[in-house]
Design a protein around this motif. Structure first.
Motif, PDB file in Angstrom:
ATOM      1  N   LYS A  95      41.924  52.538  28.683  1.00  0.00           N
ATOM      2  CA  LYS A  95      42.713  52.451  30.041  1.00  0.00           C
ATOM      3  C   LYS A  95      43.890  52.845  29.921  1.00  0.00           C
ATOM      4  O   LYS A  95      44.823  52.446  29.514  1.00  0.00           O
ATOM      5  CB  LYS A  95      42.959  50.968  30.537  1.00  0.00           C
ATOM      6  N   MET A  96      44.125  54.294  30.434  1.00  0.00           N
ATOM      7  CA  MET A  96      45.424  54.910  30.429  1.00  0.00           C
ATOM      8  C   MET A  96      46.154  54.503  31.705  1.00  0.00           C
ATOM      9  O   MET A  96      47.547  54.495  31.735  1.00  0.00           O
ATOM     10  CB  MET A  96      45.231  56.307  30.357  1.00  0.00           C
ATOM     11  N   ASP A  97      45.524  54.317  32.958  1.00  0.00           N
ATOM     12  CA  ASP A  97      46.094  54.246  34.111  1.00  0.00           C
ATOM     13  C   ASP A  97      46.201  52.675  34.508  1.00  0.00           C
ATOM     14  O   ASP A  97      46.568  52.408  35.618  1.00  0.00           O
ATOM     15  CB  ASP A  97      45.186  54.752  35.202  1.00  0.00           C
ATOM     16  N   GLY A  98      46.324  51.751  33.592  1.00  0.00           N
ATOM     17  CA  GLY A  98      46.894  50.418  33.809  1.00  0.00           C
ATOM     18  C   GLY A  98      45.801  49.442  33.915  1.00  0.00           C
ATOM     19  O   GLY A  98      44.644  49.814  34.348  1.00  0.00           O
ATOM     20  N   PHE A  99      45.774  48.289  33.479  1.00  0.00           N
ATOM     21  CA  PHE A  99      44.885  47.228  33.512  1.00  0.00           C
ATOM     22  C   PHE A  99      45.152  46.539  34.903  1.00  0.00           C
ATOM     23  O   PHE A  99      46.498  46.284  35.327  1.00  0.00           O
ATOM     24  CB  PHE A  99      45.218  46.033  32.557  1.00  0.00           C
ATOM     25  N   ARG A 100      44.064  46.326  35.656  1.00  0.00           N
ATOM     26  CA  ARG A 100      44.180  45.624  36.946  1.00  0.00           C
ATOM     27  C   ARG A 100      44.546  44.067  36.792  1.00  0.00           C
ATOM     28  O   ARG A 100      43.896  43.506  36.019  1.00  0.00           O
ATOM     29  CB  ARG A 100      43.025  45.846  37.675  1.00  0.00           C
ATOM     30  N   ILE A 101      45.394  43.642  37.200  1.00  0.00           N
ATOM     31  CA  ILE A 101      46.298  42.192  37.377  1.00  0.00           C
ATOM     32  C   ILE A 101      45.426  41.621  38.347  1.00  0.00           C
ATOM     33  O   ILE A 101      44.836  40.451  38.312  1.00  0.00           O
ATOM     34  CB  ILE A 101      47.540  41.963  37.391  1.00  0.00           C
ATOM     35  N   CYS A 102      45.732  42.286  39.583  1.00  0.00           N
ATOM     36  CA  CYS A 102      45.077  41.558  41.000  1.00  0.00           C
ATOM     37  C   CYS A 102      45.263  42.604  41.948  1.00  0.00           C
ATOM     38  O   CYS A 102      45.586  43.839  41.225  1.00  0.00           O
ATOM     39  CB  CYS A 102      45.874  40.478  41.147  1.00  0.00           C
ATOM     40  N   HIS A 103      44.839  42.499  43.135  1.00  0.00           N
ATOM     41  CA  HIS A 103      44.782  43.684  44.098  1.00  0.00           C
ATOM     42  C   HIS A 103      46.068  44.489  43.937  1.00  0.00           C
ATOM     43  O   HIS A 103      47.279  43.801  44.186  1.00  0.00           O
ATOM     44  CB  HIS A 103      44.464  43.181  45.307  1.00  0.00           C
ATOM     45  N   ASN A 104      46.173  45.666  43.799  1.00  0.00           N
ATOM     46  CA  ASN A 104      47.280  46.729  43.842  1.00  0.00           C
ATOM     47  C   ASN A 104      48.391  46.666  42.962  1.00  0.00           C
ATOM     48  O   ASN A 104      49.396  46.852  43.022  1.00  0.00           O
ATOM     49  CB  ASN A 104      47.985  46.750  45.270  1.00  0.00           C
ATOM     50  N   LEU A 105      47.966  45.576  41.830  1.00  0.00           N
ATOM     51  CA  LEU A 105      48.917  45.362  40.686  1.00  0.00           C
ATOM     52  C   LEU A 105      48.175  45.741  39.262  1.00  0.00           C
ATOM     53  O   LEU A 105      47.407  45.275  39.122  1.00  0.00           O
ATOM     54  CB  LEU A 105      49.411  43.935  40.678  1.00  0.00           C
ATOM     55  N   TYR A 106      49.033  46.804  38.605  1.00  0.00           N
ATOM     56  CA  TYR A 106      48.440  47.420  37.403  1.00  0.00           C
ATOM     57  C   TYR A 106      49.538  47.192  36.252  1.00  0.00           C
ATOM     58  O   TYR A 106      50.792  47.445  36.467  1.00  0.00           O
ATOM     59  CB  TYR A 106      47.895  48.744  37.527  1.00  0.00           C
ATOM     60  N   TRP A 107      49.228  46.846  35.176  1.00  0.00           N
ATOM     61  CA  TRP A 107      50.109  46.536  33.639  1.00  0.00           C
ATOM     62  C   TRP A 107      49.715  47.859  33.070  1.00  0.00           C
ATOM     63  O   TRP A 107      48.725  48.151  32.702  1.00  0.00           O
ATOM     64  CB  TRP A 107      49.692  45.212  33.097  1.00  0.00           C
ATOM     65  N   LEU A 108      50.839  48.670  32.782  1.00  0.00           N
ATOM     66  CA  LEU A 108      50.690  49.796  31.687  1.00  0.00           C
ATOM     67  C   LEU A 108      51.161  49.312  30.335  1.00  0.00           C
ATOM     68  O   LEU A 108      52.193  48.847  30.217  1.00  0.00           O
ATOM     69  CB  LEU A 108      51.645  50.853  32.265  1.00  0.00           C
ATOM     70  N   LYS A 109      50.114  49.031  29.618  1.00  0.00           N
ATOM     71  CA  LYS A 109      50.013  48.570  28.138  1.00  0.00           C
ATOM     72  C   LYS A 109      50.303  49.564  27.206  1.00  0.00           C
ATOM     73  O   LYS A 109      49.722  50.742  27.307  1.00  0.00           O
ATOM     74  CB  LYS A 109      48.695  47.880  27.831  1.00  0.00           C
TER      75      LYS A 109
END
Length: 163
Positions: A95-109
């Protein structure tokens, strides 16, 4: 038409305040396509955790009105939320474009590069650690990956890092 991106510093878990500000800016100068957050995203004190978790768990009446991408993966509640997200079946794989945390929220790890509405976004999240096994850290491997990205042809429009 060029994408319209909002940028934000430390959120510190104050999602009510963040969404109020985003709504205000969106009404006066929007619409915007996404919000990028650098700094500490999670609360810095336990008394702010309930407000934060109400959004993450879907208990809040409000939802994130646009995609939000964040680095700064430490603070109160971060390990529990991020560990749960990393085990979610929708987040498995590379996942380069972020892990989905919830609707419309993404973590860039860690580190990576992705396209956001045609913009090239590169990021390095956390502080340096020998093995980057804990949240809020990156390793030499993450830095090496960024060096490889920098050697690729093309333009990098945004580089996100903190601290």
């Amino acid at each position: 038409m060029a994408p319209r991106i909002l940028l934000c510093g430390d959120v510190l878990g104050r999602l009510n305040l963040l969404l109020k500000r985003v709504s205000s800016v969106n009404k006066s100068a929007g619409p915007f396509d996404a919000l990028l957050c650098v700094g500490q995203f999670f609360p810095d004190s336990p008394d702010q955790l309930d407000e934060f978790m109400s959004y993450i768990e879907g208990r809040s009446q409000s939802q994130f009105p646009l995609p939000i991408y964040f680095i700064g993966d430490y603070g109160i509640g971060a390990p529990n939320v991020l560990l749960k997200a990393s085990k979610d079946s929708s987040n498995l794989g590379f996942k380069m474009d972020g892990f989905r945390i919830c609707h419309n929220l993404y973590w860039l790890k860690g580190s990576g590069k992705f396209s956001l509405f045609g913009l090239s976004v590169v990021y390095l999240s956390g502080i340096k650690s020998p093995n980057a096994q804990q949240f809020g850290t990156y390793s030499q491997d993450d830095v090496d990956a960024l060096r490889a990205i920098a050697e690729e042809p093309g333009i990098i429009d945004l580089f996100l890092t903190y601290p």
